[in-house]
Design a protein around this motif. Structure first.
Motif, PDB file in Angstrom:
ATOM      1  N   ALA A  66       0.833  -1.208   0.000  1.00 38.24           N
ATOM      2  CA  ALA A  66       0.000   0.000   0.000  1.00 38.24           C
ATOM      3  C   ALA A  66       0.868   1.257   0.000  1.00 38.24           C
ATOM      4  O   ALA A  66       0.568   2.228  -0.703  1.00 38.24           O
ATOM      5  N   LEU A  67       1.946   1.238   0.772  1.00 38.74           N
ATOM      6  CA  LEU A  67       2.850   2.389   0.804  1.00 38.74           C
ATOM      7  C   LEU A  67       3.480   2.624  -0.567  1.00 38.74           C
ATOM      8  O   LEU A  67       3.605   3.770  -1.024  1.00 38.74           O
ATOM      9  N   GLN A  68       3.857   1.546  -1.251  1.00 35.67           N
ATOM     10  CA  GLN A  68       4.441   1.666  -2.596  1.00 35.67           C
ATOM     11  C   GLN A  68       3.419   2.204  -3.594  1.00 35.67           C
ATOM     12  O   GLN A  68       3.748   3.034  -4.446  1.00 35.67           O
ATOM     13  N   VAL A  69       2.193   1.740  -3.492  1.00 35.73           N
ATOM     14  CA  VAL A  69       1.138   2.220  -4.383  1.00 35.73           C
ATOM     15  C   VAL A  69       0.885   3.710  -4.135  1.00 35.73           C
ATOM     16  O   VAL A  69       0.765   4.492  -5.088  1.00 35.73           O
ATOM     17  N   CYS A  70       0.823   4.091  -2.876  1.00 35.63           N
ATOM     18  CA  CYS A  70       0.606   5.505  -2.555  1.00 35.63           C
ATOM     19  C   CYS A  70       1.722   6.371  -3.137  1.00 35.63           C
ATOM     20  O   CYS A  70       1.460   7.430  -3.726  1.00 35.63           O
ATOM     21  N   GLU A  71       2.941   5.919  -2.991  1.00 38.63           N
ATOM     22  CA  GLU A  71       4.073   6.674  -3.537  1.00 38.63           C
ATOM     23  C   GLU A  71       3.958   6.777  -5.057  1.00 38.63           C
ATOM     24  O   GLU A  71       4.135   7.857  -5.627  1.00 38.63           O
ATOM     25  N   ALA A  72       3.637   5.675  -5.704  1.00 34.22           N
ATOM     26  CA  ALA A  72       3.515   5.674  -7.168  1.00 34.22           C
ATOM     27  C   ALA A  72       2.385   6.581  -7.650  1.00 34.22           C
ATOM     28  O   ALA A  72       2.477   7.170  -8.727  1.00 34.22           O
ATOM     29  N   ARG A  73       1.334   6.707  -6.858  1.00 35.92           N
ATOM     30  CA  ARG A  73       0.183   7.509  -7.259  1.00 35.92           C
ATOM     31  C   ARG A  73       0.239   8.938  -6.704  1.00 35.92           C
ATOM     32  O   ARG A  73      -0.658   9.733  -6.935  1.00 35.92           O
ATOM     33  N   GLY A  74       1.302   9.256  -5.954  1.00 35.35           N
ATOM     34  CA  GLY A  74       1.474  10.604  -5.435  1.00 35.35           C
ATOM     35  C   GLY A  74       0.486  10.978  -4.345  1.00 35.35           C
ATOM     36  O   GLY A  74       0.052  12.128  -4.253  1.00 35.35           O
ATOM     37  N   VAL A  75       0.164  10.001  -3.510  1.00 32.97           N
ATOM     38  CA  VAL A  75      -0.801  10.210  -2.423  1.00 32.97           C
ATOM     39  C   VAL A  75      -0.109   9.937  -1.100  1.00 32.97           C
ATOM     40  O   VAL A  75       0.590   8.926  -0.960  1.00 32.97           O
ATOM     41  N   LYS A  76      -0.300  10.825  -0.129  1.00 33.07           N
ATOM     42  CA  LYS A  76       0.256  10.576   1.201  1.00 33.07           C
ATOM     43  C   LYS A  76      -0.397   9.322   1.774  1.00 33.07           C
ATOM     44  O   LYS A  76      -1.617   9.170   1.703  1.00 33.07           O
ATOM     45  N   PRO A  77       0.392   8.440   2.368  1.00 35.69           N
ATOM     46  CA  PRO A  77      -0.163   7.189   2.908  1.00 35.69           C
ATOM     47  C   PRO A  77      -0.835   7.393   4.268  1.00 35.69           C
ATOM     48  O   PRO A  77      -0.498   6.768   5.264  1.00 35.69           O
ATOM     49  N   ILE A  78      -1.786   8.273   4.274  1.00 34.22           N
ATOM     50  CA  ILE A  78      -2.578   8.600   5.461  1.00 34.22           C
ATOM     51  C   ILE A  78      -4.028   8.294   5.096  1.00 34.22           C
ATOM     52  O   ILE A  78      -4.481   8.647   4.003  1.00 34.22           O
ATOM     53  N   GLY A  79      -4.737   7.658   6.001  1.00 31.21           N
ATOM     54  CA  GLY A  79      -6.093   7.212   5.717  1.00 31.21           C
ATOM     55  C   GLY A  79      -6.975   8.255   5.044  1.00 31.21           C
ATOM     56  O   GLY A  79      -7.591   7.989   4.015  1.00 31.21           O
ATOM     57  N   ALA A  80      -7.044   9.454   5.603  1.00 31.74           N
ATOM     58  CA  ALA A  80      -7.925  10.489   5.057  1.00 31.74           C
ATOM     59  C   ALA A  80      -7.491  10.912   3.657  1.00 31.74           C
ATOM     60  O   ALA A  80      -8.332  11.145   2.780  1.00 31.74           O
ATOM     61  N   ALA A  81      -6.195  11.003   3.423  1.00 28.84           N
ATOM     62  CA  ALA A  81      -5.691  11.417   2.108  1.00 28.84           C
ATOM     63  C   ALA A  81      -5.991  10.354   1.053  1.00 28.84           C
ATOM     64  O   ALA A  81      -6.427  10.674  -0.060  1.00 28.84           O
ATOM     65  N   VAL A  82      -5.752   9.098   1.397  1.00 29.32           N
ATOM     66  CA  VAL A  82      -6.038   8.012   0.458  1.00 29.32           C
ATOM     67  C   VAL A  82      -7.534   7.949   0.199  1.00 29.32           C
ATOM     68  O   VAL A  82      -7.976   7.856  -0.957  1.00 29.32           O
ATOM     69  N   HIS A  83      -8.325   8.019   1.240  1.00 26.81           N
ATOM     70  CA  HIS A  83      -9.776   7.941   1.091  1.00 26.81           C
ATOM     71  C   HIS A  83     -10.281   9.026   0.140  1.00 26.81           C
ATOM     72  O   HIS A  83     -11.089   8.755  -0.760  1.00 26.81           O
ATOM     73  N   ALA A  84      -9.810  10.235   0.298  1.00 28.76           N
ATOM     74  CA  ALA A  84     -10.226  11.329  -0.585  1.00 28.76           C
ATOM     75  C   ALA A  84      -9.786  11.077  -2.025  1.00 28.76           C
ATOM     76  O   ALA A  84     -10.535  11.340  -2.968  1.00 28.76           O
ATOM     77  N   ALA A  85      -8.589  10.551  -2.206  1.00 31.20           N
ATOM     78  CA  ALA A  85      -8.050  10.318  -3.553  1.00 31.20           C
ATOM     79  C   ALA A  85      -8.779   9.193  -4.282  1.00 31.20           C
ATOM     80  O   ALA A  85      -8.832   9.192  -5.520  1.00 31.20           O
ATOM     81  N   LEU A  86      -9.341   8.245  -3.566  1.00 30.11           N
ATOM     82  CA  LEU A  86     -10.014   7.105  -4.195  1.00 30.11           C
ATOM     83  C   LEU A  86     -11.153   7.546  -5.108  1.00 30.11           C
ATOM     84  O   LEU A  86     -11.461   6.873  -6.092  1.00 30.11           O
ATOM     85  N   GLU A  87     -11.764   8.664  -4.794  1.00 22.70           N
ATOM     86  CA  GLU A  87     -12.895   9.141  -5.592  1.00 22.70           C
ATOM     87  C   GLU A  87     -12.475   9.546  -7.005  1.00 22.70           C
ATOM     88  O   GLU A  87     -13.281   9.499  -7.927  1.00 22.70           O
ATOM     89  N   HIS A  88     -11.228   9.932  -7.158  1.00 21.98           N
ATOM     90  CA  HIS A  88     -10.772  10.452  -8.444  1.00 21.98           C
ATOM     91  C   HIS A  88      -9.684   9.605  -9.093  1.00 21.98           C
ATOM     92  O   HIS A  88      -9.359   9.836 -10.258  1.00 21.98           O
ATOM     93  N   ASP A  89      -9.115   8.666  -8.372  1.00 18.37           N
ATOM     94  CA  ASP A  89      -8.000   7.871  -8.878  1.00 18.37           C
ATOM     95  C   ASP A  89      -8.417   6.400  -8.928  1.00 18.37           C
ATOM     96  O   ASP A  89      -8.320   5.666  -7.939  1.00 18.37           O
ATOM     97  N   ASP A  90      -8.879   5.983 -10.102  1.00 19.59           N
ATOM     98  CA  ASP A  90      -9.382   4.614 -10.253  1.00 19.59           C
ATOM     99  C   ASP A  90      -8.285   3.565 -10.117  1.00 19.59           C
ATOM    100  O   ASP A  90      -8.550   2.447  -9.668  1.00 19.59           O
ATOM    101  N   VAL A  91      -7.064   3.908 -10.480  1.00 14.57           N
ATOM    102  CA  VAL A  91      -5.944   2.973 -10.325  1.00 14.57           C
ATOM    103  C   VAL A  91      -5.661   2.746  -8.843  1.00 14.57           C
ATOM    104  O   VAL A  91      -5.498   1.615  -8.395  1.00 14.57           O
ATOM    105  N   LEU A  92      -5.614   3.817  -8.084  1.00 14.36           N
ATOM    106  CA  LEU A  92      -5.428   3.715  -6.632  1.00 14.36           C
ATOM    107  C   LEU A  92      -6.548   2.876  -6.018  1.00 14.36           C
ATOM    108  O   LEU A  92      -6.304   1.994  -5.198  1.00 14.36           O
TER     109      LEU A  92
END
Length: 160
Positions: free
Chosen positions: A75-101
């Motif tokens: 998950a940490l590697q995926v977050c880094e690759a997708r440019g998302v901080k590996p923090i629950g709230a940040a990932v959760h927000a990004a999921l709405e717009h990043d289908d790969v994530l």
């Protein structure tokens, strides 16, 4: 989103970010089935609810993937690759717009289950895995078999 588009635009790039052992026709069938069950692969935000992404993750599910020993490093590697901080709230927000994530986190959530993925065609076992990992509030068993069949056909079409 059509199933072929979901595979090309979300699932294939997501699986490319993960170890090869996480890629299989069964994994793709499950990801498509769950995406269809959760959002019909149409809605990135739960209607009247907090879940995000085609696979409808709530913040607890995101945190679970980020914390589980089986999925954390991936998950940490995926977050880094997708440019998302590996923090629950940040990932959760990004999921709405990043289908790969979203697809990657869906695959990682399946990875957290200690049982092997059910074989292709084991619809009941696939349903049980979905229940264990997604823990839906209002499970709809009546739609699962048809959605699984659609996902199975979509994967088989590409394989032949």
């Amino acid at each position: 989103m059509r199933l072929s588009e979901a595979r090309q635009r979300a699932i294939a790039p997501a699986l490319a970010l993960l170890p090869a052992k996480m890629t299989s026709p069964v994994a793709e069938i499950l990801l498509l089935s769950i995406g269809l069950q959760e959002s019909a692969l149409r809605h990135r935000q739960q209607i009247g609810g907090p879940a995000r992404g085609y696979w409808m993750f709530e913040q607890d599910g995101v945190r679970g993937v980020l914390r589980c020993p089986a999925s954390r490093d991936h998950a940490l590697q995926v977050c880094e690759a997708r440019g998302v901080k590996p923090i629950g709230a940040a990932v959760h927000a990004a999921l709405e717009h990043d289908d790969v994530l979203a697809a990657a986190f869906a695959r990682l959530l399946l990875w957290t289950d200690p049982a092997p993925l059910p074989a292709v065609g084991e619809v009941g076992a696939a349903w049980e895995l979905y229940l264990r990992t997604w823990r839906p509030g209002k499970p709809r068993r009546g739609t699962w078999d048809q959605l699984y069949a659609l996902a199975l056909e979509a994967v088989r079409e590409v394989e032949t």
